[in-house]
Design an enzyme around this catalytic site. Structure first.
Site, PDB file in Angstrom:
ATOM      1  NE  ARG A  47      -3.562   2.264   2.677  1.00  0.00           N
ATOM      2  CZ  ARG A  47      -4.804   2.480   2.253  1.00  0.00           C
ATOM      3  NH1 ARG A  47      -5.429   1.532   1.573  1.00  0.00           N
ATOM      4  NH2 ARG A  47      -5.422   3.613   2.506  1.00  0.00           N
ATOM      5  CG  HIS A  61      -8.355   1.270  -3.396  1.00  0.00           C
ATOM      6  ND1 HIS A  61      -7.833   0.093  -2.896  1.00  0.00           N
ATOM      7  CD2 HIS A  61      -8.903   1.925  -2.328  1.00  0.00           C
ATOM      8  CE1 HIS A  61      -8.043   0.049  -1.594  1.00  0.00           C
ATOM      9  NE2 HIS A  61      -8.693   1.128  -1.225  1.00  0.00           N
ATOM     10  CD  GLN A  94     -13.220  -0.240  -0.852  1.00  0.00           C
ATOM     11  OE1 GLN A  94     -12.424  -0.182   0.080  1.00  0.00           O
ATOM     12  NE2 GLN A  94     -14.467  -0.662  -0.687  1.00  0.00           N
ATOM     13  CG  ASP A 115     -12.482   8.188  -2.185  1.00  0.00           C
ATOM     14  OD1 ASP A 115     -12.614   8.113  -0.938  1.00  0.00           O
ATOM     15  OD2 ASP A 115     -11.432   7.873  -2.774  1.00  0.00           O
ATOM     16  CB  CYS A 164     -13.577   3.251  -0.664  1.00  0.00           C
ATOM     17  SG  CYS A 164     -12.801   4.882  -0.772  1.00  0.00           S
ATOM     18  NE  ARG A 176     -10.266  -3.724   0.878  1.00  0.00           N
ATOM     19  CZ  ARG A 176      -9.443  -2.727   1.219  1.00  0.00           C
ATOM     20  NH1 ARG A 176      -9.941  -1.513   1.474  1.00  0.00           N
ATOM     21  NH2 ARG A 176      -8.149  -2.902   1.290  1.00  0.00           N
TER      22      ARG A 176
END
Length: 305
Positions: A105, A132, A135, A220, A260, A288
């Site tokens: 990450r 991403h 996600q 987001d 997310c 997730r």
């Protein structure tokens, strides 16, 4: 020796592989809820390299690997030479000789790509500034659980043309749905990624136009990690882009809302929406865990047929 598969963008999977992973994730979730023990990754190790901190990413990968019978090792920037100037190639060569799979990450996409190029084991993109994909596995899993396959449906993206927007664009092409995008001027998605997925994209001048009759509305935060200095400027640019009850009323009556997380109520989404009946963000967050278990199982043991 079998070919090493990496997961650096959603497009690293074919449409069939993506659907197989999502279906497997739903199966693994049901298995966990029944309390059944399933440990196919016993004695396997996952290295989790974090240059960007995260609650959900760390918890979901660490718990997921434990539930599959393996072990997860957390490496912060202070715990890894990667964060202190060691060449990415060298870090990849060393770490991949000691573990079975790696999750990274970080900020720049080239870092996960370069690490993967020199790794002996599968590498997962846990998030970069460009993509991403993990996600999106959770988001698509949630959609299928709640509404069935997304093929032929419509998603509205309202907000920054960021990594989440890019991964939604790839998802639209892979699963054959329409993505309607509305971003403020100057915050449009990457044109190269737009071109690669253009057949399934539409661009709209206002959030109201993008959301009209959509089956799913998603957004987001306006300022992601690393963009703190731009926060005030972004709040001005994104005025009018909050997902409110009035905006959701323009979508299909059965439309879902996704985010997310972390979310900032009163900024990109109102409290009434994210905490309301159309919101599936908590299922999305939990998923997730299960989606990443299915992904790790596929990368290490082979994709389900």
């Amino acid at each position: 020796m079998s070919t090493i598969r990496h997961f650096l963008t959603l497009s690293d999977l074919s449409s069939a592989e993506l659907l197989a992973v999502l279906e497997r994730a739903i199966d693994l979730k049901a298995l966990t809820k029944r309390g059944e023990v399933y440990t196919p990754l016993k004695n396997r190790s996952l290295a989790m390299i974090f240059e960007k901190a995260s609650t959900r990413t760390r918890v979901s990968f660490e718990v997921g690997m434990t539930q599959l019978g393996g072990h997860a090792l957390f490496l912060s920037p202070n715990d890894s030479q990667l964060g202190r100037g060691e060449p990415i190639e060298d870090a990849a060569r060393v770490i991949s000789r000691m573990v079975d799979i790696v999750m990274i990450r970080t900020f720049e996409q080239y870092k996960v790509e370069r690490f993967a190029a020199y790794s002996r084991v599968p590498v997962i993109n846990g998030l970069t500034d460009t993509h991403h994909p993990c996600q999106l596995l959770a988001d698509l899993m949630t959609w299928i659980e709640q509404r069935g396959l997304p093929t032929g449906r419509t998603v509205a993206w309202v907000g920054d043309g960021n990594n989440m927007c890019h991964s939604w664009m790839e998802a639209a092409r892979l699963l054959d749905f329409k993505l309607r995008i509305c971003t403020p001027q100057g915050y449009q998605p990457n044109p190269t990624i737009v071109a690669a997925n253009a057949s399934h994209l539409g661009f709209f001048a206002t959030p109201q136009e993008a959301v009209e009759q959509a089956d799913l509305v998603t957004t987001d935060t306006w300022a992601s990690m690393g963009q703190e200095a731009e926060k005030k400027q972004r709040e001005i640019a994104f005025a009018g882009f909050e997902v409110t009850e009035d905006l959701m009323a323009l979508a299909h009556p059965d439309a879902m809302f996704m985010h997310c997380l972390p979310a900032y109520r009163g900024k990109e989404v109102s409290a009434a929406v994210i905490d309301g009946p159309q919101s599936v963000v908590w299922d999305e967050a939990e998923n997730r865990l299960h989606a990443q278990k299915a992904l790790m199982e596929a990368l290490l043991l082979g994709f389900p047929k």
